[in-house]
Motif scaffolding. Sequence first.
Motif, short mmCIF file in Angstrom:
data_model
loop_
_atom_site.label_atom_id
_atom_site.label_comp_id
_atom_site.label_asym_id
_atom_site.label_seq_id
_atom_site.Cartn_x
_atom_site.Cartn_y
_atom_site.Cartn_z
N TYR A 1 73.85 19.87 -26.10
CA TYR A 1 73.83 18.87 -27.17
C TYR A 1 75.17 18.83 -27.87
O TYR A 1 75.74 17.77 -28.11
CB TYR A 1 72.72 19.22 -28.15
CG TYR A 1 72.50 18.20 -29.25
CD1 TYR A 1 71.45 17.29 -29.16
CD2 TYR A 1 73.30 18.16 -30.38
CE1 TYR A 1 71.22 16.37 -30.16
CE2 TYR A 1 73.08 17.23 -31.38
CZ TYR A 1 72.04 16.34 -31.27
OH TYR A 1 71.83 15.42 -32.26
N GLY B 1 75.10 4.30 -31.54
CA GLY B 1 74.67 3.74 -30.26
C GLY B 1 74.96 4.68 -29.11
O GLY B 1 74.12 4.91 -28.26
N ASP C 1 72.83 7.68 -28.08
CA ASP C 1 71.59 7.52 -27.32
C ASP C 1 71.51 8.51 -26.17
O ASP C 1 70.46 8.70 -25.58
CB ASP C 1 71.50 6.10 -26.75
CG ASP C 1 70.99 5.15 -27.82
OD1 ASP C 1 70.73 5.61 -28.93
OD2 ASP C 1 70.84 3.96 -27.50
N ALA D 1 71.20 11.30 -26.37
CA ALA D 1 70.17 12.28 -26.73
C ALA D 1 68.80 11.80 -26.27
O ALA D 1 67.90 12.59 -26.09
CB ALA D 1 70.17 12.49 -28.24
N ARG D 2 68.68 10.50 -26.07
CA ARG D 2 67.40 9.98 -25.62
C ARG D 2 67.22 10.25 -24.13
O ARG D 2 66.13 10.43 -23.64
CB ARG D 2 67.37 8.49 -25.88
CG ARG D 2 66.05 7.83 -25.55
CD ARG D 2 66.23 6.33 -25.60
NE ARG D 2 67.43 5.91 -24.88
CZ ARG D 2 67.78 4.66 -24.74
NH1 ARG D 2 67.07 3.70 -25.30
NH2 ARG D 2 68.86 4.34 -24.06
N GLU D 3 68.31 10.26 -23.44
CA GLU D 3 68.29 10.41 -21.99
C GLU D 3 67.44 11.60 -21.52
O GLU D 3 66.55 11.44 -20.70
CB GLU D 3 69.73 10.58 -21.48
CG GLU D 3 69.84 10.56 -19.99
CD GLU D 3 69.96 9.15 -19.47
OE1 GLU D 3 69.98 8.99 -18.25
OE2 GLU D 3 70.00 8.21 -20.29
N PRO D 4 67.71 12.80 -22.05
CA PRO D 4 66.97 13.96 -21.55
C PRO D 4 65.48 13.83 -21.81
O PRO D 4 64.68 14.52 -21.19
CB PRO D 4 67.53 15.12 -22.35
CG PRO D 4 68.82 14.64 -22.90
CD PRO D 4 68.70 13.16 -23.05
N LEU D 5 65.11 12.94 -22.73
CA LEU D 5 63.69 12.81 -23.02
C LEU D 5 63.00 11.84 -22.08
O LEU D 5 61.78 11.73 -22.07
CB LEU D 5 63.51 12.30 -24.46
CG LEU D 5 63.94 13.29 -25.54
CD1 LEU D 5 63.77 12.66 -26.91
CD2 LEU D 5 63.11 14.56 -25.44
N SER D 6 63.79 11.16 -21.27
CA SER D 6 63.21 10.09 -20.47
C SER D 6 62.19 10.61 -19.47
O SER D 6 61.34 9.87 -19.00
CB SER D 6 64.31 9.34 -19.73
OG SER D 6 65.05 10.22 -18.90
N GLY D 7 62.26 11.90 -19.17
CA GLY D 7 61.32 12.44 -18.20
C GLY D 7 60.00 12.85 -18.82
O GLY D 7 59.11 13.32 -18.11
N LEU D 8 59.89 12.71 -20.12
CA LEU D 8 58.67 13.15 -20.78
C LEU D 8 57.81 11.96 -21.18
O LEU D 8 58.31 10.97 -21.70
CB LEU D 8 59.02 13.97 -22.04
CG LEU D 8 59.95 15.17 -21.83
CD1 LEU D 8 60.07 15.97 -23.12
CD2 LEU D 8 59.44 16.07 -20.71
#
Lengths: 147, 147
Positions: free
Chosen positions: A23, A110, A113, A115-122
């Motif tokens: 991060y 913007g 974002d 940080a959003r990427e790693p969450l995309s698998g959840l």
Amino acid sequence: MAPRIDLLTFEVIELIGTVVARYHKEYEHAAAQHALTGAQARVLGLLAREPMPMRRIAQQLKCEPSNVTGIVDRLEGRGLVERRPDPTDRRVKLAATTESGMETAVRLRGSLDFAREPLSGLSPQERMVLRDLLQRMLKITPEEPAE
Amino acid sequence: MAPRIDLLTFEVIELIGTVVARYHKEYEHAAAQHALTGAQARVLGLLAREPMPMRRIAQQLKCEPSNVTGIVDRLEGRGLVERRPDPTDRRVKLAATTESGMETAVRLRGSLDFAREPLSGLSPQERMVLRDLLQRMLKITPEEPAE
DNA sequence: TTGGATATTTCATGGTGTCAAGCAACGCGG
DNA sequence: CCGCGTTGCTTGACACCATGAAATATCCAA
């Protein structure tokens, strides 16, 4: 036989360390794309929400006020931030983003974002579980008065 | 109506940011108790596992090799680390902990138990869930060859 | 009004980080 | 064996972050 920390807890600690390291690096990288350092990006992000006295910036960053002087100096030098007098107390200076600074802050947010990427698998359910677990972790040692 | 990021995802991102900030500060604080900076503590921790060439330290820290020179210099200056020749390649220098350095590293790892504290409110099952979620988050963008 | 507390800045110092340049050693292709 | 590009490490110059001590200006309460 078991050491003070069991294997499972150890694994979680290691994972958190990895998340923290990644991060941090990615945050600095995103900031660099706007010619900002990590510290400058954090301050700019704070001020984009609302102007605040130098003192409070230092509290938010958990550093000495004398440190903030330099960071705001550099942001001011680039025209991203300005110092205004506080009408109620002539000692304090309110740091606030300029228009240009606000634009930069928006673009910066913007690119965060990532940080959003790693969450995309959840899945949404999993995100809720993660949110609740993190919230409980953080509640154990409440750091400081929120404000 | 919904922006690009839904509220739930935003909450999780904020939480991760909070965890990162707290972890970092506490890590530095723990290091400072042993008269080390964060970077020094990280290098010492690495070397406590096994000696390694300067080059690999830089890779692990994701920084330039020239930076590692200074950090190892300071650790060496305190007698916590030493540089050894690599028998197979006279260009490389292997950094390794001294006995004193190993002791410090062990004590340091002990004080990093702070990281266990926030987990104390989670049951073993919850820790497993947290571990799995973090692992999946991290797998999305595999950083670099593990090695 | 005096005096202690607060907000900010300045200065000195040290660590972190980058980049460019340099040197020594490696190793491959002739 | 000899060059020559590559690799590993260091040095030096520079910018930034961070701290602590001291200076200045202002506030506020006694």
